[in-house]
Structures are given as structure tokens and as C-alpha cells.
Scaffold this motif. Structure first.
Motif, PDB file in Angstrom:
ATOM      1  N   PHE A  43       1.076  -3.774  -6.348  1.00 14.66           N
ATOM      2  CA  PHE A  43       1.418  -2.396  -6.693  1.00 14.66           C
ATOM      3  C   PHE A  43       1.081  -2.144  -8.161  1.00 14.66           C
ATOM      4  N   GLY A  44       1.374  -3.109  -9.012  1.00  9.32           N
ATOM      5  CA  GLY A  44       1.060  -2.991 -10.428  1.00  9.32           C
ATOM      6  C   GLY A  44      -0.429  -2.835 -10.680  1.00  9.32           C
ATOM      7  N   VAL A  45      -1.242  -3.569  -9.918  1.00 10.57           N
ATOM      8  CA  VAL A  45      -2.698  -3.437 -10.042  1.00 10.57           C
ATOM      9  C   VAL A  45      -3.115  -2.019  -9.667  1.00 10.57           C
ATOM     10  N   ALA A  46      -2.624  -1.545  -8.533  1.00 11.22           N
ATOM     11  CA  ALA A  46      -2.977  -0.201  -8.073  1.00 11.22           C
ATOM     12  C   ALA A  46      -2.500   0.860  -9.061  1.00 11.22           C
ATOM     13  N   LEU A  47      -1.293   0.695  -9.565  1.00 13.49           N
ATOM     14  CA  LEU A  47      -0.747   1.657 -10.520  1.00 13.49           C
ATOM     15  C   LEU A  47      -1.551   1.662 -11.813  1.00 13.49           C
ATOM     16  N   ARG A  48      -1.949   0.501 -12.246  1.00 10.93           N
ATOM     17  CA  ARG A  48      -2.737   0.398 -13.482  1.00 10.93           C
ATOM     18  C   ARG A  48      -4.070   1.136 -13.338  1.00 10.93           C
ATOM     19  N   VAL A  49      -4.720   0.986 -12.204  1.00  8.77           N
ATOM     20  CA  VAL A  49      -6.009   1.642 -11.982  1.00  8.77           C
ATOM     21  C   VAL A  49      -5.826   3.144 -11.790  1.00  8.77           C
ATOM     22  N   LEU A  50      -4.837   3.516 -10.992  1.00 10.42           N
ATOM     23  CA  LEU A  50      -4.679   4.922 -10.618  1.00 10.42           C
ATOM     24  C   LEU A  50      -3.849   5.735 -11.606  1.00 10.42           C
ATOM     25  N   GLY A  51      -2.879   5.103 -12.236  1.00  6.58           N
ATOM     26  CA  GLY A  51      -2.025   5.820 -13.176  1.00  6.58           C
ATOM     27  C   GLY A  51      -1.073   6.805 -12.517  1.00  6.58           C
ATOM     28  N   ASP A  52      -0.928   6.752 -11.205  1.00  3.47           N
ATOM     29  CA  ASP A  52      -0.075   7.690 -10.479  1.00  3.47           C
ATOM     30  C   ASP A  52       0.717   6.905  -9.436  1.00  3.47           C
ATOM     31  N   ARG A  53       2.042   6.961  -9.536  1.00  2.77           N
ATOM     32  CA  ARG A  53       2.911   6.168  -8.668  1.00  2.77           C
ATOM     33  C   ARG A  53       2.711   6.495  -7.185  1.00  2.77           C
ATOM     34  N   ALA A  54       2.649   7.778  -6.854  1.00  2.38           N
ATOM     35  CA  ALA A  54       2.512   8.169  -5.450  1.00  2.38           C
ATOM     36  C   ALA A  54       1.190   7.666  -4.875  1.00  2.38           C
ATOM     37  N   GLU A  55       0.119   7.808  -5.629  1.00  2.00           N
ATOM     38  CA  GLU A  55      -1.187   7.319  -5.161  1.00  2.00           C
ATOM     39  C   GLU A  55      -1.164   5.801  -5.018  1.00  2.00           C
ATOM     40  N   ALA A  56      -0.540   5.124  -5.975  1.00  2.00           N
ATOM     41  CA  ALA A  56      -0.466   3.660  -5.916  1.00  2.00           C
ATOM     42  C   ALA A  56       0.330   3.199  -4.698  1.00  2.00           C
ATOM     43  N   GLU A  57       1.389   3.929  -4.353  1.00  2.00           N
ATOM     44  CA  GLU A  57       2.172   3.575  -3.163  1.00  2.00           C
ATOM     45  C   GLU A  57       1.347   3.727  -1.895  1.00  2.00           C
ATOM     46  N   GLU A  58       0.568   4.804  -1.826  1.00  2.00           N
ATOM     47  CA  GLU A  58      -0.297   4.992  -0.653  1.00  2.00           C
ATOM     48  C   GLU A  58      -1.353   3.907  -0.568  1.00  2.00           C
ATOM     49  N   VAL A  59      -1.951   3.581  -1.701  1.00  2.00           N
ATOM     50  CA  VAL A  59      -2.985   2.545  -1.710  1.00  2.00           C
ATOM     51  C   VAL A  59      -2.387   1.193  -1.350  1.00  2.00           C
ATOM     52  N   LEU A  60      -1.140   0.947  -1.753  1.00  2.00           N
ATOM     53  CA  LEU A  60      -0.502  -0.328  -1.423  1.00  2.00           C
ATOM     54  C   LEU A  60      -0.445  -0.530   0.090  1.00  2.00           C
ATOM     55  N   GLN A  61      -0.157   0.545   0.825  1.00  2.00           N
ATOM     56  CA  GLN A  61      -0.168   0.436   2.287  1.00  2.00           C
ATOM     57  C   GLN A  61      -1.561   0.059   2.788  1.00  2.00           C
ATOM     58  N   GLU A  62      -2.583   0.708   2.247  1.00  2.00           N
ATOM     59  CA  GLU A  62      -3.956   0.401   2.647  1.00  2.00           C
ATOM     60  C   GLU A  62      -4.313  -1.047   2.308  1.00  2.00           C
ATOM     61  N   ILE A  63      -3.839  -1.514   1.166  1.00  2.00           N
ATOM     62  CA  ILE A  63      -4.115  -2.889   0.735  1.00  2.00           C
ATOM     63  C   ILE A  63      -3.586  -3.874   1.770  1.00  2.00           C
ATOM     64  N   TYR A  64      -2.348  -3.679   2.203  1.00  2.00           N
ATOM     65  CA  TYR A  64      -1.770  -4.635   3.153  1.00  2.00           C
ATOM     66  C   TYR A  64      -2.370  -4.501   4.549  1.00  2.00           C
ATOM     67  N   VAL A  65      -2.859  -3.342   4.914  1.00  2.00           N
ATOM     68  CA  VAL A  65      -3.599  -3.213   6.176  1.00  2.00           C
ATOM     69  C   VAL A  65      -4.878  -4.042   6.077  1.00  2.00           C
ATOM     70  N   LYS A  66      -5.562  -3.938   4.934  1.00  2.00           N
ATOM     71  CA  LYS A  66      -6.790  -4.725   4.736  1.00  2.00           C
ATOM     72  C   LYS A  66      -6.490  -6.220   4.746  1.00  2.00           C
ATOM     73  N   ILE A  67      -5.388  -6.611   4.103  1.00  2.00           N
ATOM     74  CA  ILE A  67      -5.016  -8.029   4.098  1.00  2.00           C
ATOM     75  C   ILE A  67      -4.744  -8.504   5.522  1.00  2.00           C
ATOM     76  N   TRP A  68      -4.005  -7.709   6.294  1.00  2.00           N
ATOM     77  CA  TRP A  68      -3.705  -8.074   7.684  1.00  2.00           C
ATOM     78  C   TRP A  68      -4.995  -8.273   8.485  1.00  2.00           C
ATOM     79  N   HIS A  69      -5.941  -7.350   8.323  1.00  2.00           N
ATOM     80  CA  HIS A  69      -7.181  -7.420   9.096  1.00  2.00           C
ATOM     81  C   HIS A  69      -8.150  -8.492   8.606  1.00  2.00           C
ATOM     82  N   ASN A  70      -8.060  -8.873   7.339  1.00  2.00           N
ATOM     83  CA  ASN A  70      -9.046  -9.799   6.768  1.00  2.00           C
ATOM     84  C   ASN A  70      -8.503 -11.179   6.431  1.00  2.00           C
TER      85      ASN A  70
END
Length: 180
Positions: A34-61
Motif C-alpha cells: 500500500f505504501g508503494v502504491a501511495l508513494r507513486v499515486l499520492g492519493d489514498r483512495a487510488e492507492a486502496e483501489e490499486v492495492l486490490q488490483e495488486i493482490y488479484v495479480k499476485i493471486w493469478h501470478n
């Protein structure tokens, strides 16, 4: 505290479809990613959404994860960074600069950014200091601020392939330094 070997084992178990391992992996790594996503995006809500996508990618890969002696967090952070950069690029295309600026949170370090910085900041800073100053700056801009290779090549006034080489070689040096 979850060790490097624990995280590697969890990734391997997730690759077999183990939901309990996935929950444990999430619990052990979500703050950092989450910290990585927040650092890149600078927006908590966007980072939270991306975090979900990150774990979907981890699950699939996860089944593709290759045990190679390097830190499994490097693999996870790469997935997180790439997902956040992809989201940032979509936001840049979708919003005018003024709209994007309005949506971005205060750029000061928040609790999440401080949490990720606390774990490996000193080691990373030491390793970055071993690189040429321009190469270290290019690494920071590419992997922390989400700049593209083309943007970096223009910023440093070098050909695109030269920038790719700088980044590839610098990452190899960082990986070598961080595994010492």
C-alpha cells in the motif's frame, strides 16, 4: 515478524491456490505494498483501489514466482509499482493537470509512507548512494514517481535506449547491493 523465507513460502502456497496462505501473505505485506502504491499515486483512495488490483495479480501470478535467492518482496513490490504506475498513467490521461492536482493528497509523508520507509530506507539509501547521481535520480523518478523511460530520456537528454540501459544496470547494482 514475517521473514523473507516465510514470504517466499506463502507465495509458493498461494500459487497452489491456498487461500489461507493468501490471507497470511496479505497480512504480512499489504502495508508495504500500500505504501508503494501511495508513494507513486499520492492519493489514498487510488492507492486502496490499486492495492486490490495488486493482490488479484499476485493471486493469478503466484504460480509463476521463481525462487531465485533474491528477496520475494522485490517481486511483490515490482507488481505493486507497475500497477500503481499504470493507474497513474491512466489518471494523467483522464484528468487535466489542474483536476489531478486537486485530487492528489498532501505530498508530505503520511503514516503509510513512513511505515514503508522505516523497513528498508537506510539500506536503499546506502545502495542508491553507490550509483552515479544521475542514475540514482533516474531510478527514483522511474520507480517512485512513475516517470516513463521516454520522460526520463528527455529529462536527462539521453537517447531512449541509453536510459533503458541506465535503469537496467542500476537495478542490477541495487539488487546486488541489497542482497549483500
Amino acid at each position: 515478524m514475517t521473514t523473507r523465507d516465510d514470504i517466499e513460502t506463502l507465495i509458493l502456497r498461494v500459487g497452489t491456490g491456498d487461500r489461507a496462505a493468501f490471507r497470511a501473505l496479505y497480512a504480512a505485506t499489504s502495508a508495504k505494498l500500500f505504501g508503494v502504491a501511495l508513494r507513486v499515486l499520492g492519493d489514498r483512495a487510488e492507492a486502496e483501489e490499486v492495492l486490490q488490483e495488486i493482490y488479484v495479480k499476485i493471486w493469478h501470478n503466484a504460480a509463476r514466482y521463481n525462487v531465485n535467492g533474491l528477496s520475494p518482496m522485490t517481486w511483490l513490490i515490482t507488481i505493486a509499482r507497475n500497477a500503481a504506475v499504470d493507474r497513474l498513467r491512466k489518471l494523467r490521461r483522464a484528468d487535466s493537470p489542474a483536476e489531478l492536482q486537486e485530487r492528489i493528497a498532501d505530498p508530505g509523508a503520511g503514516p503509510e509512507a513512513m511505515a514503508i520507509a522505516a523497513s528498508e530506507r537506510a539500506r536503499l539509501a546506502t545502495c542508491l548512494a553507490e550509483l552515479a547521481a544521475t542514475h540514482a535520480e533516474a531510478i527514483r523518478r522511474a520507480y517512485l514517481e512513475g516517470e516513463t523511460y521516454a520522460e526520463l530520456a528527455a529529462r536527462f537528454d539521453v537517447p531512449l535506449n541509453t536510459m533503458r540501459t541506465w535503469l537496467r544496470r542500476s537495478l542490477l547494482k541495487l539488487r546486488e547491493c541489497l542482497t549483500r
